[in-house]
Scaffold this motif. Structure first.
Motif, PDB file in Angstrom:
ATOM      1  N   PRO A 221     -12.337   1.012   4.697  1.00 10.89           N
ATOM      2  CA  PRO A 221     -12.930  -0.008   4.403  1.00 10.89           C
ATOM      3  C   PRO A 221     -11.441  -1.439   4.432  1.00 10.89           C
ATOM      4  O   PRO A 221     -10.181  -0.950   4.624  1.00 10.89           O
ATOM      5  N   LEU A 222     -12.299  -2.056   4.893  1.00  8.47           N
ATOM      6  CA  LEU A 222     -10.970  -3.226   5.310  1.00  8.47           C
ATOM      7  C   LEU A 222     -10.280  -3.992   4.284  1.00  8.47           C
ATOM      8  O   LEU A 222      -8.365  -3.636   4.509  1.00  8.47           O
ATOM      9  N   ALA A 223     -10.407  -3.546   3.039  1.00  7.43           N
ATOM     10  CA  ALA A 223      -9.481  -3.634   2.291  1.00  7.43           C
ATOM     11  C   ALA A 223      -8.052  -2.503   2.129  1.00  7.43           C
ATOM     12  O   ALA A 223      -7.307  -2.449   1.824  1.00  7.43           O
ATOM     13  N   GLU A 224      -8.877  -1.242   2.676  1.00  8.94           N
ATOM     14  CA  GLU A 224      -7.737  -0.318   2.536  1.00  8.94           C
ATOM     15  C   GLU A 224      -6.812   0.108   3.691  1.00  8.94           C
ATOM     16  O   GLU A 224      -5.741  -0.245   3.089  1.00  8.94           O
ATOM     17  N   ALA A 225      -7.140  -0.023   4.756  1.00  7.59           N
ATOM     18  CA  ALA A 225      -6.806  -0.323   6.181  1.00  7.59           C
ATOM     19  C   ALA A 225      -5.671  -1.487   6.272  1.00  7.59           C
ATOM     20  O   ALA A 225      -4.580  -1.213   6.357  1.00  7.59           O
ATOM     21  N   ARG A 226      -5.986  -2.713   4.940  1.00  9.07           N
ATOM     22  CA  ARG A 226      -4.567  -3.910   4.943  1.00  9.07           C
ATOM     23  C   ARG A 226      -3.249  -3.369   4.592  1.00  9.07           C
ATOM     24  O   ARG A 226      -2.712  -4.101   4.869  1.00  9.07           O
ATOM     25  N   LEU A 227      -3.868  -2.098   3.574  1.00 10.29           N
ATOM     26  CA  LEU A 227      -2.584  -1.387   2.232  1.00 10.29           C
ATOM     27  C   LEU A 227      -2.215  -1.561   3.321  1.00 10.29           C
ATOM     28  O   LEU A 227      -0.606  -1.235   3.535  1.00 10.29           O
ATOM     29  N   GLN A 228      -2.829  -0.181   4.445  1.00 10.69           N
ATOM     30  CA  GLN A 228      -1.820   0.883   5.494  1.00 10.69           C
ATOM     31  C   GLN A 228      -1.465  -0.060   6.357  1.00 10.69           C
ATOM     32  O   GLN A 228       0.632   0.692   6.821  1.00 10.69           O
ATOM     33  N   LEU A 229      -1.550  -0.967   7.131  1.00 12.92           N
ATOM     34  CA  LEU A 229      -1.122  -1.801   7.549  1.00 12.92           C
ATOM     35  C   LEU A 229       0.167  -2.355   7.556  1.00 12.92           C
ATOM     36  O   LEU A 229       1.203  -2.927   7.753  1.00 12.92           O
ATOM     37  N   GLU A 230       0.207  -2.946   6.057  1.00 11.95           N
ATOM     38  CA  GLU A 230       1.250  -3.475   5.040  1.00 11.95           C
ATOM     39  C   GLU A 230       2.470  -2.137   5.828  1.00 11.95           C
ATOM     40  O   GLU A 230       3.690  -2.722   5.733  1.00 11.95           O
ATOM     41  N   GLU A 231       1.951  -1.441   4.954  1.00 15.16           N
ATOM     42  CA  GLU A 231       3.273  -0.159   4.842  1.00 15.16           C
ATOM     43  C   GLU A 231       3.560  -0.320   6.840  1.00 15.16           C
ATOM     44  O   GLU A 231       5.129  -0.521   6.785  1.00 15.16           O
ATOM     45  N   GLN A 232       3.009  -0.026   7.286  1.00 14.20           N
ATOM     46  CA  GLN A 232       3.553  -0.143   8.434  1.00 14.20           C
ATOM     47  C   GLN A 232       4.430  -1.668   8.873  1.00 14.20           C
ATOM     48  O   GLN A 232       4.654  -1.354  10.180  1.00 14.20           O
ATOM     49  N   ALA A 233       3.846  -2.295   8.782  1.00 17.87           N
ATOM     50  CA  ALA A 233       4.203  -4.097   9.030  1.00 17.87           C
ATOM     51  C   ALA A 233       5.538  -3.625   8.772  1.00 17.87           C
ATOM     52  O   ALA A 233       6.915  -4.545   9.374  1.00 17.87           O
ATOM     53  N   ARG A 234       6.622  -3.130   7.721  1.00 17.47           N
ATOM     54  CA  ARG A 234       8.164  -2.946   7.409  1.00 17.47           C
ATOM     55  C   ARG A 234       8.757  -2.521   8.772  1.00 17.47           C
ATOM     56  O   ARG A 234       9.442  -2.917   7.796  1.00 17.47           O
ATOM     57  N   ASP A 235       7.808  -1.704   9.681  1.00 13.62           N
ATOM     58  CA  ASP A 235       9.331  -1.112  10.532  1.00 13.62           C
ATOM     59  C   ASP A 235       8.388  -1.920  11.731  1.00 13.62           C
ATOM     60  O   ASP A 235       9.157  -2.007  12.934  1.00 13.62           O
ATOM     61  N   SER A 236       7.774  -3.375  11.685  1.00 14.96           N
ATOM     62  CA  SER A 236       7.009  -3.272  13.766  1.00 14.96           C
ATOM     63  C   SER A 236       6.649  -4.833  12.956  1.00 14.96           C
ATOM     64  O   SER A 236       5.676  -4.983  12.781  1.00 14.96           O
ATOM     65  N   ALA A 237       7.972  -6.397  13.500  1.00 15.31           N
ATOM     66  CA  ALA A 237       6.935  -7.309  13.597  1.00 15.31           C
ATOM     67  C   ALA A 237       6.120  -7.667  14.267  1.00 15.31           C
ATOM     68  O   ALA A 237       5.332  -8.055  13.754  1.00 15.31           O
ATOM     69  N   ASP A 238       6.007  -6.458  15.901  1.00 14.31           N
ATOM     70  CA  ASP A 238       3.898  -6.231  16.165  1.00 14.31           C
ATOM     71  C   ASP A 238       3.469  -6.345  14.661  1.00 14.31           C
ATOM     72  O   ASP A 238       1.977  -7.087  14.930  1.00 14.31           O
ATOM     73  N   VAL A 239       3.303  -5.427  13.549  1.00 18.07           N
ATOM     74  CA  VAL A 239       2.050  -4.779  13.310  1.00 18.07           C
ATOM     75  C   VAL A 239       2.329  -6.576  11.562  1.00 18.07           C
ATOM     76  O   VAL A 239       0.810  -6.347  11.362  1.00 18.07           O
ATOM     77  N   ARG A 240       3.352  -6.821  11.854  1.00 19.96           N
ATOM     78  CA  ARG A 240       3.435  -7.717  10.523  1.00 19.96           C
ATOM     79  C   ARG A 240       2.428  -9.190  11.636  1.00 19.96           C
ATOM     80  O   ARG A 240       1.850  -9.457  10.591  1.00 19.96           O
ATOM     81  N   ALA A 241       2.513  -9.234  12.828  1.00 19.44           N
ATOM     82  CA  ALA A 241       2.041 -10.067  13.103  1.00 19.44           C
ATOM     83  C   ALA A 241       0.482 -10.269  12.995  1.00 19.44           C
ATOM     84  O   ALA A 241      -0.817 -11.111  12.988  1.00 19.44           O
ATOM     85  N   LEU A 242       0.248  -8.503  13.599  1.00 15.36           N
ATOM     86  CA  LEU A 242      -1.247  -8.555  13.236  1.00 15.36           C
ATOM     87  C   LEU A 242      -1.865  -8.798  12.168  1.00 15.36           C
ATOM     88  O   LEU A 242      -3.081  -9.092  11.699  1.00 15.36           O
ATOM     89  N   LEU A 243      -1.275  -8.494  11.063  1.00 12.24           N
ATOM     90  CA  LEU A 243      -1.779  -8.540   9.500  1.00 12.24           C
ATOM     91  C   LEU A 243      -1.686  -9.772   8.944  1.00 12.24           C
ATOM     92  O   LEU A 243      -2.450  -9.986   8.048  1.00 12.24           O
ATOM     93  N   ASP A 244      -0.930 -10.754   9.326  1.00 12.15           N
ATOM     94  CA  ASP A 244      -0.845 -12.112   9.090  1.00 12.15           C
ATOM     95  C   ASP A 244      -1.933 -13.383  10.008  1.00 12.15           C
ATOM     96  O   ASP A 244      -2.614 -13.544   9.241  1.00 12.15           O
ATOM     97  N   PHE A 245      -1.934 -12.425  11.337  1.00 13.87           N
ATOM     98  CA  PHE A 245      -3.769 -12.570  11.383  1.00 13.87           C
ATOM     99  C   PHE A 245      -4.191 -12.377  11.221  1.00 13.87           C
ATOM    100  O   PHE A 245      -5.104 -13.185  10.354  1.00 13.87           O
ATOM    101  N   ILE A 246      -5.063 -10.985  10.424  1.00  5.71           N
ATOM    102  CA  ILE A 246      -5.620 -10.505   9.327  1.00  5.71           C
ATOM    103  C   ILE A 246      -5.696 -11.804   8.399  1.00  5.71           C
ATOM    104  O   ILE A 246      -7.270 -12.262   7.563  1.00  5.71           O
ATOM    105  N   GLU A 247      -5.253 -11.401   7.121  1.00  8.67           N
ATOM    106  CA  GLU A 247      -4.935 -11.680   5.954  1.00  8.67           C
ATOM    107  C   GLU A 247      -5.018 -13.427   6.801  1.00  8.67           C
ATOM    108  O   GLU A 247      -5.276 -14.147   4.598  1.00  8.67           O
ATOM    109  N   SER A 248      -5.546 -14.504   7.303  1.00  5.23           N
ATOM    110  CA  SER A 248      -5.447 -15.803   7.578  1.00  5.23           C
ATOM    111  C   SER A 248      -6.280 -16.098   8.226  1.00  5.23           C
ATOM    112  O   SER A 248      -6.577 -17.988   7.986  1.00  5.23           O
TER     113      SER A 248
END
Length: 263
Positions: free
Chosen positions: A229-256
């Motif tokens: 589910p999208l909510a659970e995927a976002r939680l996992q992406l949050e963990e991955q974004a700690r080590d990747s600015a690119d994943v952070r950009a992806l997550l910021d896009f989703i959340e905005s």
């Protein structure tokens, strides 16, 4: 200005209120209206119309038969003052149409730098386009669409109003986009466009190393392959974004986003 046949073709019409840099070249039968500004080094080909309020930067090339800065194609538009702003070094091919904004939107249609808009591309009112994008023949953007940097749209791709296309995304030929496309994502055609992996070749060409691409692939699998589910995927992406600015950009896009994510 209009008498300088070395730069301005005698058949062109330039409104006295338009402001053109001294070296702008204008082709035959082109019309440039009032409240238009065109910067240094621009070439306006034959049979173009540029109406205002429109601001065009430097070193842009309009090949011919383009309609730039026209009224928005919106039934609510009642003649209010709205704008089109175009940056630098854009290539605008034959029969491209770009509309001004609306007061119910941002009031401005904006195009960045170093973009290619190929034949019959349409950019509707209030679109916001980044830089280094390629819009292939017959690409169509409805109103209020936002496009990030380095996006490529293939021929006959269409994007629904208010959708966002993230940076480095690639839209395949004929796709119809009805939701937000995350950064780095490739979309292929079916009845509707569907994500089909990441744009790894494009990322390599732009200098992304193997580690960055690997992190983006992992994020894509989390979002689209793992069946979460999208909510659970976002939680996992949050963990991955700690080590990747690119994943952070992806997550910021989703959340905005306000529209549903294309999944």
């Amino acid at each position: 200005m209009a008498g300088d046949s070395d730069r301005i073709h005698p058949s062109a019409f330039i409104d006295p209120a338009a402001r053109l840099a001294p070296d702008v070249r204008v082709g035959a039968f082109t019309l440039i209206g009032a409240d238009v500004e065109i910067g240094e080094g621009c070439v306006i080909g034959p049979h173009c119309s540029i109406t205002g309020p429109t601001r065009i930067g430097r070193d842009n090339h309009f090949i011919g038969h383009a309609a730039i800065g026209g009224d928005p194609q919106d039934k609510k538009y009642q003649g209010e003052r709205t704008e089109l702003v175009i940056g630098d070094r854009n290539i605008v091919r034959e029969f491209v149409t770009i509309s001004r904004g609306t007061v119910t939107g941002s009031g401005v249609t904006r195009i960045g730098n170093d973009n290619w808009l190929l034949a019959y591309t349409h950019v509707a009112h209030d679109c916001l386009i980044g830089s280094h994008c390629v819009f292939s023949n017959n690409s169509t953007l409805a109103g209020h669409v936002e496009v990030g940097d380095w996006v490529i749209t293939s021929g006959f791709a269409g994007v629904h109003q208010f959708c966002r296309i993230g940076a480095h995304a690639f839209l395949g030929m004929g796709v119809l986009i009805s939701g937000d496309v995350p950064p780095y994502t490739m979309v292929a055609t079916e009845a509707q466009g569907r994500p089909r992996g990441i744009n790894s070749e494009g990322l390599k060409r732009r200098g992304f190393d193997a580690a960055r691409i690997s992190a983006i692939k992992r994020a894509y699998r989390t979002l689209y392959v793992a069946g979460l589910p999208l909510a659970e995927a976002r939680l996992q992406l949050e963990e991955q974004a700690r080590d990747s600015a690119d994943v952070r950009a992806l997550l910021d896009f989703i959340e905005s986003g306000e529209r549903p994510l294309l999944r």
